[in-house]
Write a protein that holds these residues in place. Structure first.
Motif, short mmCIF file in Angstrom:
data_model
loop_
_atom_site.label_atom_id
_atom_site.label_comp_id
_atom_site.label_asym_id
_atom_site.label_seq_id
_atom_site.Cartn_x
_atom_site.Cartn_y
_atom_site.Cartn_z
N ASN A 33 -11.57 2.98 2.08
CA ASN A 33 -11.00 3.55 0.85
C ASN A 33 -11.82 3.19 -0.39
O ASN A 33 -11.49 3.63 -1.47
CB ASN A 33 -9.58 3.03 0.63
CG ASN A 33 -8.62 3.55 1.67
OD1 ASN A 33 -8.97 4.40 2.47
ND2 ASN A 33 -7.42 3.03 1.67
N TYR A 46 -8.95 0.99 -5.81
CA TYR A 46 -7.85 1.59 -5.07
C TYR A 46 -6.51 1.18 -5.65
O TYR A 46 -5.66 2.02 -5.94
CB TYR A 46 -7.93 1.18 -3.59
CG TYR A 46 -6.80 1.69 -2.75
CD1 TYR A 46 -6.78 3.01 -2.31
CD2 TYR A 46 -5.74 0.86 -2.40
CE1 TYR A 46 -5.74 3.48 -1.54
CE2 TYR A 46 -4.69 1.32 -1.63
CZ TYR A 46 -4.70 2.62 -1.19
OH TYR A 46 -3.67 3.09 -0.43
N PHE A 47 -6.31 -0.11 -5.86
CA PHE A 47 -5.02 -0.58 -6.35
C PHE A 47 -4.80 -0.27 -7.83
O PHE A 47 -3.66 -0.13 -8.27
CB PHE A 47 -4.84 -2.07 -6.05
CG PHE A 47 -4.60 -2.33 -4.59
CD1 PHE A 47 -3.42 -1.94 -3.99
CD2 PHE A 47 -5.56 -2.93 -3.82
CE1 PHE A 47 -3.18 -2.15 -2.65
CE2 PHE A 47 -5.34 -3.15 -2.47
CZ PHE A 47 -4.15 -2.76 -1.88
N PHE A 106 5.51 -2.40 -5.76
CA PHE A 106 4.97 -1.14 -5.26
C PHE A 106 3.58 -1.36 -4.65
O PHE A 106 3.25 -0.78 -3.61
CB PHE A 106 4.90 -0.11 -6.39
CG PHE A 106 4.51 1.26 -5.91
CD1 PHE A 106 5.42 2.05 -5.22
CD2 PHE A 106 3.24 1.76 -6.13
CE1 PHE A 106 5.08 3.31 -4.78
CE2 PHE A 106 2.88 3.01 -5.68
CZ PHE A 106 3.80 3.78 -5.01
N LEU A 107 2.78 -2.21 -5.28
CA LEU A 107 1.46 -2.53 -4.72
C LEU A 107 1.61 -3.22 -3.36
O LEU A 107 0.82 -2.99 -2.45
CB LEU A 107 0.66 -3.40 -5.68
CG LEU A 107 0.20 -2.74 -6.97
CD1 LEU A 107 -0.48 -3.75 -7.88
CD2 LEU A 107 -0.72 -1.58 -6.68
N TYR A 162 1.70 5.19 -10.11
CA TYR A 162 3.10 4.77 -10.06
C TYR A 162 3.68 4.67 -11.47
O TYR A 162 4.77 5.17 -11.75
CB TYR A 162 3.23 3.42 -9.34
CG TYR A 162 4.61 2.83 -9.42
CD1 TYR A 162 5.64 3.33 -8.64
CD2 TYR A 162 4.89 1.78 -10.29
CE1 TYR A 162 6.92 2.79 -8.72
CE2 TYR A 162 6.15 1.24 -10.36
CZ TYR A 162 7.16 1.75 -9.58
OH TYR A 162 8.43 1.22 -9.67
N VAL A 193 -3.51 3.28 -7.66
CA VAL A 193 -2.14 3.27 -7.13
C VAL A 193 -1.16 2.81 -8.21
O VAL A 193 -0.11 3.45 -8.43
CB VAL A 193 -2.05 2.37 -5.88
CG1 VAL A 193 -0.61 2.10 -5.49
CG2 VAL A 193 -2.80 2.99 -4.72
N GLN A 226 4.00 -2.69 -1.26
CA GLN A 226 4.35 -1.65 -0.30
C GLN A 226 3.12 -0.89 0.17
O GLN A 226 3.05 -0.46 1.32
CB GLN A 226 5.33 -0.65 -0.92
CG GLN A 226 6.71 -1.18 -1.13
CD GLN A 226 7.59 -0.15 -1.82
OE1 GLN A 226 7.13 0.91 -2.24
NE2 GLN A 226 8.87 -0.47 -1.93
N LYS A 227 2.16 -0.71 -0.71
CA LYS A 227 0.98 0.10 -0.40
C LYS A 227 -0.20 -0.72 0.11
O LYS A 227 -1.25 -0.17 0.40
CB LYS A 227 0.53 0.88 -1.64
CG LYS A 227 1.59 1.82 -2.17
CD LYS A 227 1.98 2.83 -1.15
CE LYS A 227 3.06 3.76 -1.69
NZ LYS A 227 3.57 4.67 -0.69
N LYS A 268 -1.93 0.27 3.42
CA LYS A 268 -2.68 1.52 3.45
C LYS A 268 -4.15 1.34 3.05
O LYS A 268 -4.94 2.25 3.18
CB LYS A 268 -2.04 2.57 2.55
CG LYS A 268 -0.68 3.00 3.05
CD LYS A 268 -0.14 4.12 2.23
CE LYS A 268 1.20 4.56 2.81
NZ LYS A 268 1.74 5.71 2.10
#
Length: 147
Positions: free
Chosen positions: A85, A91-92, A73-74, A99, A95, A76-77, A80
């Protein structure tokens, strides 16, 4: 002579620079090298730490699969993220945490719905009537009319 302290930081400024470089490159071979060398281990460790910090353990799959799902998932993001940010680590982390919270809540709801029939407390059922509790002069039809 005292032992030198080992640096325990896994998500460093180099990782943040690597993520920005990863996002700015179109060559897949170079992206793969950057990811494998600088980004994979920090994402793996971040996923591990977030899972244990927030105690999201309501999963039907083994721990390694959950960690791999968070890392995926990380990935995938990752596109962005930009420097606007904030810091990459913050940020991560957010995220990954969001999730895990969403997945954990969905799995907990599924787990509650799949409770075994033997776990149902039949003594607290309001609508059921046991015939052993009927008075001697009442028939079943009298009892149904009274309810």
């Amino acid at each position: 002579m005292p032992r030198r302290r080992k640096n325990k930081r896994y998500f460093t400024k180099i990782t943040e620079i690597a993520i920005n470089a990863y996002n700015g490159i179109d060559d897949y071979k170079l992206k793969n090298k950057i990811y494998n060398r600088f980004i994979h281990y920090p994402f793996d460790k971040l996923a591990e730490n977030v899972i244990h910090t927030y105690k999201t353990y309501y999963f039907d799959v083994p721990y390694d699969d959950v960690k791999a799902n968070v890392v995926a998932f990380l990935n995938q993001k990752i596109n962005k993220f930009n420097g606007a940010n904030g810091r990459a680590f913050s940020y991560f982390t957010v995220v990954a945490r969001n999730y895990l919270f969403n997945e954990n809540n969905q799995n907990y709801q599924r787990m509650k719905q799949k409770e075994k029939v033997s776990a149902i407390d039949t003594s607290r059922n309001v609508g059921t009537v046991s015939y052993t509790h009927l008075r001697a002069h009442e028939t079943r039809e009298d009892l149904v009319c009274r309810l």
